[in-house]
Scaffold this motif. Structure first.
Motif, PDB file in Angstrom:
ATOM      1  N   LYS A  92      27.957   9.457   9.065  1.00  0.00           N
ATOM      2  CA  LYS A  92      27.319  10.094   7.924  1.00  0.00           C
ATOM      3  C   LYS A  92      26.816   8.983   6.990  1.00  0.00           C
ATOM      4  O   LYS A  92      27.395   7.894   6.928  1.00  0.00           O
ATOM      5  CB  LYS A  92      28.278  11.022   7.183  1.00  0.00           C
ATOM      6  CG  LYS A  92      28.707  12.238   8.015  1.00  0.00           C
ATOM      7  CD  LYS A  92      29.590  13.182   7.220  1.00  0.00           C
ATOM      8  CE  LYS A  92      30.026  14.380   8.056  1.00  0.00           C
ATOM      9  NZ  LYS A  92      28.881  15.240   8.440  1.00  0.00           N
ATOM     10  N   LEU A 122      30.895  11.450   1.160  1.00  0.00           N
ATOM     11  CA  LEU A 122      31.235  10.929   2.478  1.00  0.00           C
ATOM     12  C   LEU A 122      32.662  11.312   2.854  1.00  0.00           C
ATOM     13  O   LEU A 122      32.935  11.735   3.979  1.00  0.00           O
ATOM     14  CB  LEU A 122      31.082   9.408   2.505  1.00  0.00           C
ATOM     15  CG  LEU A 122      29.669   8.839   2.532  1.00  0.00           C
ATOM     16  CD1 LEU A 122      29.718   7.317   2.565  1.00  0.00           C
ATOM     17  CD2 LEU A 122      28.872   9.356   3.720  1.00  0.00           C
ATOM     18  N   LYS A 272      32.546   1.406   6.942  1.00  0.00           N
ATOM     19  CA  LYS A 272      32.516   2.138   5.684  1.00  0.00           C
ATOM     20  C   LYS A 272      31.949   1.171   4.658  1.00  0.00           C
ATOM     21  O   LYS A 272      32.657   0.354   4.087  1.00  0.00           O
ATOM     22  CB  LYS A 272      33.923   2.598   5.288  1.00  0.00           C
ATOM     23  CG  LYS A 272      33.965   3.604   4.157  1.00  0.00           C
ATOM     24  CD  LYS A 272      35.388   4.089   3.941  1.00  0.00           C
ATOM     25  CE  LYS A 272      35.438   5.145   2.845  1.00  0.00           C
ATOM     26  NZ  LYS A 272      36.822   5.621   2.623  1.00  0.00           N
ATOM     27  N   HIS A 291      29.123   5.642   6.861  1.00  0.00           N
ATOM     28  CA  HIS A 291      30.513   5.879   7.239  1.00  0.00           C
ATOM     29  C   HIS A 291      30.540   6.264   8.714  1.00  0.00           C
ATOM     30  O   HIS A 291      29.984   7.292   9.106  1.00  0.00           O
ATOM     31  CB  HIS A 291      31.125   7.001   6.391  1.00  0.00           C
ATOM     32  CG  HIS A 291      32.585   7.212   6.627  1.00  0.00           C
ATOM     33  ND1 HIS A 291      33.227   8.403   6.324  1.00  0.00           N
ATOM     34  CD2 HIS A 291      33.542   6.400   7.129  1.00  0.00           C
ATOM     35  CE1 HIS A 291      34.518   8.293   6.630  1.00  0.00           C
ATOM     36  NE2 HIS A 291      34.720   7.084   7.123  1.00  0.00           N
TER      37      HIS A 291
END
Length: 312
Positions: A92, A122, A272, A291
């Motif tokens: 994402k 997220l 991340k 992420h």
């Protein structure tokens, strides 16, 4: 000017003497709590982060026990080296622009505020993704109710599958399903939605009411510091549902709750990150984040669910 003016009054008619003031404090959105990291196995995170996008988890072999009579020939078992794969295959991202002029003239730090919201989104998407994954992985033998015939739950009723049951009876049945699979009592958890929690409070208020439990409960979605039928109890708004959700009575509307052991599902994050770059075709900064994560059901016997709706 918002204040009313009497008819015929002509002093300072345009109202420019009363300026419009914009507050330096923005109204922030309410945020859902994240519980996935509290109920999943994250011990493979380091291996994913440092060495690649897949971890092969070797399964313990099952040993066959046979009867023995004096002097008989033994059957020698060949061990199986089965494995499970935890793969990082979900991603994402977010990306937004902050114009140089808007940054200079704005009375708020839009970049910081938007980046904070993006980080939350997220994390929220991670929660929803894993819970939806669980709904497709849990075994039917350890699921109360079906999508065609949801379990009817209310705070009154006698426990009979297919008819109206209470929330405490439901948790008790889920605990029994885990007991039958020799799942350890330590680190068991249950995640419920707000409607189920309401019914549970009606059904067993002294068990989870704040007046009867320790003060200062955790802010990670944990409902009570006490165990409820052997479960650490969490509440989440990210549980999957169909139609208008479990508060409706029609069979086409239902929701999921889950119970299990922390060893049931593994989650791992590989990337991340958040970064800021200059836009190529305008005077602005682009702020973007990524992420990347994975999830895998490792122990099917350690995950249970209930598909339910309102039994009133």
């Amino acid at each position: 000017m918002a204040f009313q003016t009497a008819a015929g009054y002509g002093n300072l008619p345009n109202g420019y003497f009363s300026p419009v003031i914009y507050s330096k404090k923005a109204q922030l959105q309410f945020r859902k709590v994240s519980v996935i990291q509290a109920v999943t196995n994250t011990e493979y995170y380091g291996e994913i982060k440092d060495f690649g996008d897949t971890v092969n988890v070797i399964k313990e072999p099952t040993i066959v026990i046979a009867d023995y009579a004096r002097g008989q020939n033994l059957d020698i078992q060949e061990l199986q080296d089965d494995q499970l794969q935890l793969t990082v295959d979900q991603g994402k991202y977010y990306a937004f622009a902050v114009d140089d002029i808007e940054r200079k003239h704005a009375h708020l730090n839009w970049e910081a505020m938007a980046a904070d919201q993006a980080g939350y989104r997220l994390k929220d998407g991670f929660d929803s993704n894993v819970f939806t994954y669980m709904s497709g992985q849990v075994a039917s033998a350890r699921t109360l109710g079906t999508t065609g015939t949801p379990l009817k739950i209310n705070h009154e009723g006698t426990y009979t599958l297919g008819t109206e049951v209470t929330p405490t009876q439901t948790l008790n049945h889920l605990a029994r399903l885990l007991d039958a699979q020799n799942v350890p009592y330590e680190n068991r958890w249950a995640v419920v939605d707000p409607f189920f929690l309401q019914l549970l409070r009606d059904d067993a208020s002294k068990l989870i009411d704040g007046d009867y439990t320790e003060k200062g409960l955790l802010n990670n979605g944990m409902v009570t510091s006490k165990m409820v039928h052997g479960f650490k109890l969490y509440m989440s708004n990210n549980l999957p549902y169909v139609g208008t959700g479990p508060s409706a009575t029609s069979g086409t509307n239902y929701g999921y709750i889950f119970a299990g052991h922390i060893s049931a599902v593994a989650t791992a994050e590989q990337i991340k990150t958040s970064e800021k770059i200059r836009a190529e075709r305008t005077f602005a900064d682009i702020v973007r984040g990524l992420h990347i994560f994975g999830r895998k059901l490792l122990r099917t016997e350690s995950l249970c669910a209930a598909i339910y709706n309102n039994g009133t």
